[in-house]
Design an enzyme around this catalytic site. Sequence first.
Site, mmCIF file in Angstrom:
data_model
loop_
_atom_site.group_PDB
_atom_site.id
_atom_site.type_symbol
_atom_site.label_atom_id
_atom_site.label_comp_id
_atom_site.label_asym_id
_atom_site.label_seq_id
_atom_site.Cartn_x
_atom_site.Cartn_y
_atom_site.Cartn_z
ATOM 1 N N MET A 77 0.927 -1.331 -0.054
ATOM 2 C CA MET A 77 -0.044 0.060 0.172
ATOM 3 C C MET A 77 0.951 1.267 -0.155
ATOM 4 O O MET A 77 2.139 1.309 0.024
ATOM 5 C CB MET A 77 -0.915 -0.008 1.135
ATOM 6 C CG MET A 77 -1.800 -1.063 1.260
ATOM 7 S SD MET A 77 -2.835 -1.214 2.609
ATOM 8 C CE MET A 77 -3.921 0.183 2.448
ATOM 9 N N HIS A 78 -0.109 2.415 -0.320
ATOM 10 C CA HIS A 78 0.686 3.666 0.000
ATOM 11 C C HIS A 78 1.659 4.395 -0.881
ATOM 12 O O HIS A 78 1.897 5.407 -0.830
ATOM 13 C CB HIS A 78 1.362 3.766 1.435
ATOM 14 C CG HIS A 78 0.605 3.305 2.439
ATOM 15 N ND1 HIS A 78 -0.739 3.681 2.835
ATOM 16 C CD2 HIS A 78 0.842 2.337 3.399
ATOM 17 C CE1 HIS A 78 -1.017 2.813 3.702
ATOM 18 N NE2 HIS A 78 -0.230 1.970 4.300
ATOM 19 N N ASP A 233 -2.490 -4.966 0.492
ATOM 20 C CA ASP A 233 -2.269 -6.602 0.956
ATOM 21 C C ASP A 233 -2.753 -7.056 2.222
ATOM 22 O O ASP A 233 -3.001 -8.115 1.913
ATOM 23 C CB ASP A 233 -0.579 -6.152 1.233
ATOM 24 C CG ASP A 233 -0.149 -5.124 1.931
ATOM 25 O OD1 ASP A 233 -0.995 -4.557 2.529
ATOM 26 O OD2 ASP A 233 1.143 -5.029 2.142
#
Length: 479
Positions: A77-78, A233
């Site tokens: 992520m991110h 995830d």
Amino acid sequence: MYLGLDLGTSSLKGVLVDETQAVAGQATAPLSVDRPASGWSEQSPVEWLRAAEAVFDALAAEHNLSAVRGIGLSGQMHGATLLDASDDVLRPCILWNDTRAAEEAAALDADPVFRELTGNIVFPGFTAPKLAWVRAHEPEVFAKVAKVLLPKDYLRLWLTGEHVAEMSDAAGTSWLDVAARDWADRLLAVTGLTREQMPRLVEGTEVSGGTRPELAQRWGLTAGTPVAGGAGDNAAAAVGMGVVKAGQAFLSLGTSGVLFAANDSFAPDPGSAVHTFCHALPGKWHQMGVILAATDALNWYAGVAGSTARDLTGALCEVVAPGRTLFLPYLGGERTPHNDAGVRGAFLGLEHAADRDAMTRAVLEGVAFAFADSRDALAATGTRLERATAVGGGSLSSHWLQVVANATGLILDVPEAGDFGGAFGAARLGLMAAEGAGAEIATPPTIARSIEPDPALADAFAAGHARYRAAYSAIRSVS
């Protein structure tokens, strides 16, 4: 069959499952991380595509991929993947564990509208502060940004030609109104962006597009095979483990550590540093306590000790009360509960008796106490857990799981052998999207054994946790 692709930090994994949800095949391709400066962490999106090609090549060599009826995506992520108007990558992707944007994150977090709409602190690793950093330090790049994609959604663009994100991953950008499940124009404007620069949003179980004909032909897929929205995830792993209802939880001892709890409603408490995100299923949310270095901390210490994690933990014959030596696993800062990008790890209480085994125990205990911090942070939001499914590479060590159970007071359920990671959950989401199936597909795994806290050690571990928390203040002043 159904295919799940999980774009991790160190590898890209593909898993094929059949109609009974049994794993029929899998392949993995490695990835590397670049660290051009202290606190920086980057990857080239081109490397992701090469890894995806390698995974498709390996799967196609062993299986007839024309039988694939749906594809799901999962991923780290991110990450800030910046594209120009031609969909060319403008710079390496800034990853989830990159802390260069700490000042920008603090500035955004000082604006109360961010916590109000996202339900979360603006952490340095989130996407919005990274764009604020690029705007301040690389203005020539920022001026060319036509689309901002999360890592797995760049794979989607390659697969389908569509700019699409889904709710669980988008919730970690600091641009999503997490209750409304939509981009928040007010938050985008603060970082100099507009809705037009964001991908279209879908739920994780929805079809986001179909496979492009040229890729389908290359690997024998059917052109237009549905690609599900997928999930970040941890949300994908939760779908893989059947953690989709309130009261269900998992504890992941992976590179990072996660204590994940499913929720039926949006219940934010930003001050706790608990992540409150959309789940991969419509009308569902989840909370996470996040530790930036879990098995990563043990692997670091193994390298320093000139050994392997397996050998270090294998030398420990029993779980005992915490020793005098403390380890704080903040090798690259920490999220829950400190939201502290600047803090760094430490050994404390070293003495002549602190041999290699004692220091190994301290590392295991330090990560376990970090999980106890996340347990307390979740409890502060009203989410109280009694048990969690244990997954991740560290869960292969029964010794470490017993330490974690003692430190957190949680019963840890260990599944029978199987794949319950992001790729398996992504395959389930691909099944849901292709067949119109619902949450009933996300069944929990069969539990092989359960590890319960040792009541005789409860007081010792509570005292050890109190020392651990006090030590944070001591090292923070010198980090």
